[in-house]
Design a protein around this motif. Sequence first.
Motif, PDB file in Angstrom:
ATOM      1  N   HIS A 152       4.343  26.985  84.628  1.00  0.00           N
ATOM      2  CA  HIS A 152       5.691  26.562  85.246  1.00  0.00           C
ATOM      3  C   HIS A 152       5.372  25.555  86.161  1.00  0.00           C
ATOM      4  O   HIS A 152       6.362  24.498  86.384  1.00  0.00           O
ATOM      5  CB  HIS A 152       6.568  27.453  85.776  1.00  0.00           C
ATOM      6  N   ARG A 153       4.429  25.495  86.991  1.00  0.00           N
ATOM      7  CA  ARG A 153       4.272  24.558  87.999  1.00  0.00           C
ATOM      8  C   ARG A 153       3.826  23.273  87.373  1.00  0.00           C
ATOM      9  O   ARG A 153       4.349  21.907  88.006  1.00  0.00           O
ATOM     10  CB  ARG A 153       3.028  24.929  89.034  1.00  0.00           C
ATOM     11  N   GLN A 154       3.258  23.018  86.251  1.00  0.00           N
ATOM     12  CA  GLN A 154       2.933  21.959  85.660  1.00  0.00           C
ATOM     13  C   GLN A 154       3.965  21.290  84.742  1.00  0.00           C
ATOM     14  O   GLN A 154       4.138  20.214  84.450  1.00  0.00           O
ATOM     15  CB  GLN A 154       1.581  21.995  84.691  1.00  0.00           C
ATOM     16  N   VAL A 155       5.033  22.191  84.481  1.00  0.00           N
ATOM     17  CA  VAL A 155       5.999  21.819  83.800  1.00  0.00           C
ATOM     18  C   VAL A 155       7.129  21.215  84.332  1.00  0.00           C
ATOM     19  O   VAL A 155       7.872  20.140  83.840  1.00  0.00           O
ATOM     20  CB  VAL A 155       6.623  22.980  82.870  1.00  0.00           C
ATOM     21  N   LEU A 156       7.607  21.576  85.491  1.00  0.00           N
ATOM     22  CA  LEU A 156       8.709  21.225  86.197  1.00  0.00           C
ATOM     23  C   LEU A 156       8.736  19.565  86.570  1.00  0.00           C
ATOM     24  O   LEU A 156       9.861  19.266  86.055  1.00  0.00           O
ATOM     25  CB  LEU A 156       8.835  21.868  87.610  1.00  0.00           C
ATOM     26  N   LEU A 157       7.778  18.987  86.652  1.00  0.00           N
ATOM     27  CA  LEU A 157       7.702  17.504  87.134  1.00  0.00           C
ATOM     28  C   LEU A 157       8.113  16.668  85.517  1.00  0.00           C
ATOM     29  O   LEU A 157       9.094  15.765  85.939  1.00  0.00           O
ATOM     30  CB  LEU A 157       6.662  17.100  87.815  1.00  0.00           C
ATOM     31  N   PRO A 158       7.244  17.107  84.711  1.00  0.00           N
ATOM     32  CA  PRO A 158       7.552  16.224  83.561  1.00  0.00           C
ATOM     33  C   PRO A 158       9.080  16.764  83.043  1.00  0.00           C
ATOM     34  O   PRO A 158       9.634  15.896  82.310  1.00  0.00           O
ATOM     35  CB  PRO A 158       6.352  16.732  82.352  1.00  0.00           C
ATOM     36  N   MET A 159       9.616  17.853  83.123  1.00  0.00           N
ATOM     37  CA  MET A 159      10.883  18.432  82.772  1.00  0.00           C
ATOM     38  C   MET A 159      11.809  17.407  83.284  1.00  0.00           C
ATOM     39  O   MET A 159      12.716  16.684  82.723  1.00  0.00           O
ATOM     40  CB  MET A 159      11.120  19.823  82.674  1.00  0.00           C
ATOM     41  N   LEU A 160      11.749  17.390  84.570  1.00  0.00           N
ATOM     42  CA  LEU A 160      12.730  16.455  85.489  1.00  0.00           C
ATOM     43  C   LEU A 160      12.732  15.211  85.246  1.00  0.00           C
ATOM     44  O   LEU A 160      13.506  14.418  84.736  1.00  0.00           O
ATOM     45  CB  LEU A 160      12.647  16.842  86.827  1.00  0.00           C
ATOM     46  N   ALA A 161      11.451  14.487  84.862  1.00  0.00           N
ATOM     47  CA  ALA A 161      11.148  13.250  84.422  1.00  0.00           C
ATOM     48  C   ALA A 161      11.916  12.816  83.208  1.00  0.00           C
ATOM     49  O   ALA A 161      12.533  11.746  82.903  1.00  0.00           O
ATOM     50  CB  ALA A 161       9.605  12.903  84.396  1.00  0.00           C
TER      51      ALA A 161
END
Length: 488
Positions: free
Chosen positions: A152-161
């Motif tokens: 989840h830590r790696q997913v949050l930034l690409p998801m928001l982007a």
Amino acid sequence: MPPTPTFPKSQINPRRQDPEPSDPRLSNSQQNSKPSNARPSNPQRGQGGSNRGRHNRLHPSSFLAALSSLAENDRITGLFMMVCAVAGLILANLPKAGPCLNALAAWVPLDLPGGLNLSLKDWIQDGLLTIFFLTMGLDLRQEAATGTLRDHRQVLLPMLAALGGVAVPILIYCLFNLGSPAGLRGWAVPTATDVAFSLAALQLLLPKTGPALQAFLMTLAIFDDLIGVLLIALGYSSLGQPGWLLVCLAGLVVWALLVRAASRSSRLWRPLMPLFLLGALTGGLLAWYGLFKAGIHPVLAGVAMGLLTPVARSHEAEPSGTESTGANPARIETIGIEQSYSQASSPAEQLDRLLTPLSALVVLPVFAFFSLRISLDQLGPGLLMDRVFWGATLGLALGKPLGILTMVVLAGHLGLRRPAGSTTWNMIGLCQLCGIGFTMSFLIANLAFAGSPHLESALLGVLAGSVLSVLVVAVGTIPGRLRSARRA
């Protein structure tokens, strides 16, 4: 967009590990021996060794492995798809080839009952493209189980982007088409990123970007594809006969059960496996037809089938207690490879390995060829005043990078870290390359403007926005390349 790449964990096969030598002479011979990847000498090369090598090169499994390796090369598949798209555009504007190509696209190859008397272009768009969406679903399933989507830590930034990269292009497109209800139907056209083209351009134009930035781009593209699927389902589907959704649901249940049963029968009783696979294929076709009759775009059945395919959550091979002393080393190595392959391969991985060459080398190039079948004579200078064209062009070339970069900056203020090794300039270049949209943008344009004169404008806008995104990055990297050449 050819299928999205996964991030499998590196596997270690216990059978392939080198044993500790008990004999000093054995230890010395191993130290002086060639590396494990060096090609051993063949003392009987003139007595059949070359024939065995030729047989291995011509074996069907070697051919399939070569196709899979070719399909996973984003540069080759992206370039091949671009060549097919440009070829379709050129042939459509030749005096003799253009009418023949239009007749071929309108040809009805099968006059089937149940509303399936579709033209060749419709079969490609509604039927053949389902294979691409199936590989997309398989990749999503694999990433959620064992890839980057698990953290989840790696997913949050690409998801928001990805969310920013969808919202801003929609806003720009709608601003260009205010007051035109017909033009506003294409609001979702500039929202998609083609990961194959974007990753290939990233490797060519920004070769110093590390694996963290490439993983960020891939994860962003995964969410981008997922949002595109939702936009097609919600914005470009009309639920005319909802009762057919039960048929689709039944087909998906049959698919999920029989694919799982087929993976188990391969270990218990092999003769049953073809029957299970045939039943699973029937269930998939039933799900596709249920969505088709319900009024929802049937390619979404491929995504659902991929998400329902079982995937292995652990790739650890069981250690073996057998000893290799006195046995044939080549035979032991072969057995180790086969057992490791069977333990590490899940039904989702096997199906993805089978369908990726078909999707990347056949489905997407054919779809691009027929999608860009546009007669430029009908547009003329009026294209420069076409609001659909400019909405799609600037939505991709300006809206995508602006939306992604804005969300990355905001996420940084909230405490989310950017990918390791990223700088301001290569992050800007990556965001700009996300403006390359092909497969999903072409599909949404065909759904939004089917039978409308705006279709050609939207398709050309997607092509122009993608090319403009590449040119911006290429021009921006020229000073750095010149400085590097002077230093050399």
